[in-house]
Design a protein around this motif. Structure first.
Motif, PDB file in Angstrom:
ATOM      1  N   VAL A  54       0.842  -1.198   0.000  1.00 18.23           N
ATOM      2  CA  VAL A  54       0.000   0.000   0.000  1.00 18.23           C
ATOM      3  C   VAL A  54       0.878   1.248   0.000  1.00 18.23           C
ATOM      4  O   VAL A  54       1.771   1.385   0.834  1.00 18.23           O
ATOM      5  CB  VAL A  54      -0.933   0.019   1.231  1.00 18.23           C
ATOM      6  CG1 VAL A  54      -1.777   1.288   1.248  1.00 18.23           C
ATOM      7  CG2 VAL A  54      -1.820  -1.218   1.252  1.00 18.23           C
ATOM      8  N   VAL A  68      -2.367   0.292  -4.594  1.00 18.63           N
ATOM      9  CA  VAL A  68      -2.131  -0.996  -3.951  1.00 18.63           C
ATOM     10  C   VAL A  68      -1.644  -1.963  -5.014  1.00 18.63           C
ATOM     11  O   VAL A  68      -2.301  -2.154  -6.041  1.00 18.63           O
ATOM     12  CB  VAL A  68      -3.418  -1.533  -3.281  1.00 18.63           C
ATOM     13  CG1 VAL A  68      -3.149  -2.878  -2.616  1.00 18.63           C
ATOM     14  CG2 VAL A  68      -3.963  -0.527  -2.274  1.00 18.63           C
ATOM     15  N   ILE A 109      -5.826  -0.843   2.700  1.00 19.82           N
ATOM     16  CA  ILE A 109      -5.526   0.569   2.983  1.00 19.82           C
ATOM     17  C   ILE A 109      -5.867   0.896   4.432  1.00 19.82           C
ATOM     18  O   ILE A 109      -5.055   1.461   5.164  1.00 19.82           O
ATOM     19  CB  ILE A 109      -6.291   1.500   2.019  1.00 19.82           C
ATOM     20  CG1 ILE A 109      -5.695   1.401   0.623  1.00 19.82           C
ATOM     21  CG2 ILE A 109      -6.269   2.944   2.523  1.00 19.82           C
ATOM     22  CD1 ILE A 109      -6.530   2.070  -0.449  1.00 19.82           C
ATOM     23  N   CYS A 118       2.168   1.929   5.818  1.00 17.91           N
ATOM     24  CA  CYS A 118       1.808   2.446   4.505  1.00 17.91           C
ATOM     25  C   CYS A 118       3.002   3.206   3.932  1.00 17.91           C
ATOM     26  O   CYS A 118       3.560   4.084   4.595  1.00 17.91           O
ATOM     27  CB  CYS A 118       0.597   3.370   4.654  1.00 17.91           C
ATOM     28  SG  CYS A 118      -0.081   3.951   3.111  1.00 17.91           S
TER      29      CYS A 118
END
Length: 152
Positions: A54, A68, A109, A118
């Motif tokens: 991500v 992604v 996410i 992330c």
């Protein structure tokens, strides 16, 4: 204006975030709840998070989009603010059939946000616009191909 997730999902993600803050891990019972709500997508989303698939792409104007890297090797563009993903599963299972709340990419996410796993990429406003325009052309092209196959 952000679109809200169903209350049960919001509550589950909130509990998971609190657990991560308190103990830096997600308890098994919350993982089981995640799997109960999202089925096999939960495991697939956790796998995407583990693989650091991500990426949050942001621009100076404050625009934010996620990409992604899916298990198939394709990159999907997601807009978390309105719960949108460019993957076929989102179009089919979430929008058409309404048998899923989110696709695995959107779930990844949310999980990567709460696990703070992330990737970050800062680009210019023009670069972000170009990325979104390219993605739009790709989606339109795929939709045109799909439509022509079903009409045949």
């Amino acid at each position: 204006m952000a679109v809200a997730l169903p209350e049960v999902v919001e509550e589950l993600l909130s509990e998971m975030a609190a657990a991560v803050r308190d103990s830096a891990r997600i308890p098994d019972e919350l993982l089981l709840s995640l799997e109960f709500v999202f089925g096999s997508s939960a495991i697939q989303a956790l796998d995407l998070v583990d693989r650091e698939s991500v990426t949050l792409i942001s621009s100076p104007s404050g625009r934010r989009v996620y990409q992604v890297l899916g298990s198939s090797g394709k990159t999907y563009t997601c807009l978390a603010s309105c719960h949108y993903c460019s993957c076929p599963a989102f179009s089919f299972s979430v929008l058409r059939k309404s048998d899923s709340l989110l696709c695995k990419h959107l779930l990844a996410i949310y999980l990567s946000q709460l696990l703070r796993n992330c990737q970050q990429l800062h680009v210019s406003d023009k670069q972000l616009t170009d990325l979104l325009m390219e993605d739009t052309r790709r989606i339109k092209g795929a939709a045109g191909t799909w439509t022509s196959k079903t009409e045949a």
